[in-house]
Scaffold this motif. Structure first.
Motif, PDB file in Angstrom:
ATOM      1  N   UNK A  23       0.825  -1.213   0.000  1.00 38.14           N
ATOM      2  CA  UNK A  23       0.000   0.000   0.000  1.00 38.14           C
ATOM      3  C   UNK A  23       0.859   1.263   0.000  1.00 38.14           C
ATOM      4  N   UNK A  24       2.150   1.090  -0.245  1.00 33.97           N
ATOM      5  CA  UNK A  24       3.103   2.193  -0.288  1.00 33.97           C
ATOM      6  C   UNK A  24       3.064   3.016   0.990  1.00 33.97           C
ATOM      7  N   UNK A  25       2.931   2.346   2.106  1.00 37.17           N
ATOM      8  CA  UNK A  25       2.806   3.004   3.404  1.00 37.17           C
ATOM      9  C   UNK A  25       4.102   2.788   4.195  1.00 37.17           C
ATOM     10  N   UNK A  26       4.581   3.817   4.840  1.00 32.32           N
ATOM     11  CA  UNK A  26       5.775   3.682   5.683  1.00 32.32           C
ATOM     12  C   UNK A  26       5.370   3.152   7.058  1.00 32.32           C
ATOM     13  N   UNK A  27       6.355   2.693   7.807  1.00 38.07           N
ATOM     14  CA  UNK A  27       6.074   2.277   9.180  1.00 38.07           C
ATOM     15  C   UNK A  27       5.524   3.450   9.982  1.00 38.07           C
ATOM     16  N   UNK A  28       6.064   4.635   9.728  1.00 32.77           N
ATOM     17  CA  UNK A  28       5.599   5.828  10.447  1.00 32.77           C
ATOM     18  C   UNK A  28       4.131   6.118  10.136  1.00 32.77           C
ATOM     19  N   UNK A  29       3.736   5.937   8.864  1.00 30.08           N
ATOM     20  CA  UNK A  29       2.332   6.143   8.483  1.00 30.08           C
ATOM     21  C   UNK A  29       1.426   5.154   9.218  1.00 30.08           C
ATOM     22  N   UNK A  30       1.827   3.879   9.199  1.00 28.64           N
ATOM     23  CA  UNK A  30       1.027   2.857   9.877  1.00 28.64           C
ATOM     24  C   UNK A  30       0.945   3.146  11.364  1.00 28.64           C
ATOM     25  N   UNK A  31       2.064   3.501  11.961  1.00 24.09           N
ATOM     26  CA  UNK A  31       2.090   3.796  13.397  1.00 24.09           C
ATOM     27  C   UNK A  31       1.137   4.938  13.738  1.00 24.09           C
ATOM     28  N   UNK A  32       1.194   5.996  12.957  1.00 23.01           N
ATOM     29  CA  UNK A  32       0.341   7.162  13.224  1.00 23.01           C
ATOM     30  C   UNK A  32      -1.135   6.829  13.032  1.00 23.01           C
ATOM     31  N   UNK A  33      -1.462   6.153  11.938  1.00 22.86           N
ATOM     32  CA  UNK A  33      -2.861   5.851  11.648  1.00 22.86           C
ATOM     33  C   UNK A  33      -3.453   4.820  12.605  1.00 22.86           C
ATOM     34  N   UNK A  34      -2.607   3.902  13.104  1.00 21.55           N
ATOM     35  CA  UNK A  34      -3.086   2.870  14.023  1.00 21.55           C
ATOM     36  C   UNK A  34      -2.922   3.278  15.485  1.00 21.55           C
ATOM     37  N   UNK A  35      -2.325   4.459  15.695  1.00 22.20           N
ATOM     38  CA  UNK A  35      -2.087   4.962  17.044  1.00 22.20           C
ATOM     39  C   UNK A  35      -1.243   3.967  17.867  1.00 22.20           C
ATOM     40  N   UNK A  36      -0.166   3.516  17.249  1.00 19.56           N
ATOM     41  CA  UNK A  36       0.789   2.598  17.872  1.00 19.56           C
ATOM     42  C   UNK A  36       2.171   3.220  17.671  1.00 19.56           C
ATOM     43  N   UNK A  37       3.043   3.123  18.660  1.00 21.85           N
ATOM     44  CA  UNK A  37       4.357   3.750  18.536  1.00 21.85           C
ATOM     45  C   UNK A  37       5.148   3.137  17.382  1.00 21.85           C
ATOM     46  N   UNK A  57      -6.256  -5.337  15.618  1.00 21.38           N
ATOM     47  CA  UNK A  57      -7.466  -4.849  14.946  1.00 21.38           C
ATOM     48  C   UNK A  57      -7.219  -3.486  14.310  1.00 21.38           C
ATOM     49  N   UNK A  58      -6.534  -2.602  15.024  1.00 20.36           N
ATOM     50  CA  UNK A  58      -6.239  -1.277  14.456  1.00 20.36           C
ATOM     51  C   UNK A  58      -5.352  -1.405  13.223  1.00 20.36           C
ATOM     52  N   UNK A  59      -4.384  -2.311  13.276  1.00 17.17           N
ATOM     53  CA  UNK A  59      -3.489  -2.506  12.135  1.00 17.17           C
ATOM     54  C   UNK A  59      -4.258  -3.018  10.927  1.00 17.17           C
TER      55      UNK A  59
END
Length: 119
Positions: A23-37, A57-59
């Motif tokens: 999905x061309x998503x960075x780890x930082x993007x996933x972390x921010x959107x899933x509210x996980x460090x 579930x958030x991921x």
């Protein structure tokens, strides 16, 4: 390394990474959107940490994937979902586009097999 040599956390983590990258998503993007460090996302993807169900579930919600596809992709129903998704993606392709896609997939599959042989 063969998939059967990895721990469950490593397998799930690598599948999360694959879904994120597709999905061309960075780890930082996933972390921010899933509210996980960010460090926790990295540890999950590397199989160094497990996660709570709430985090999982958030991921999957952020990545818009089924839990089955991350937990047990070898289940026939999950393979059927993949097949359906491929069918949808290819439905409006011209014969020339289909030929090009087929060549790319064959090359990708060959490259992946070679990579697996060297690990």
């Amino acid at each position: 390394m063969a998939e059967h040599d990895l721990s469950e956390n490593q397998l799930i983590g690598s599948r999360i990474r694959e879904a994120r990258l597709s999905r061309w998503m960075s780890q930082a993007d996933l972390a921010a959107k899933a509210n996980i460090s960010l460090p926790h996302i990295s540890n999950i993807e590397n199989g160094k940490a497990s996660m709570k169900l709430e985090s999982f579930i958030r991921i999957i919600e952020v990545l818009q994937v089924s839990a089955d596809s991350l937990l047990r992709p070898d289940v026939p129903e999950v393979r059927s979902l993949y097949q359906s998704e491929f069918d949808e993606l290819l439905a409006d392709c011209s014969p020339k586009e289909l030929d090009s896609i087929l060549k790319i997939v064959r090359e990708l599959k060959s490259t992946m097999a070679k990579r697996d042989d060297t690990i």
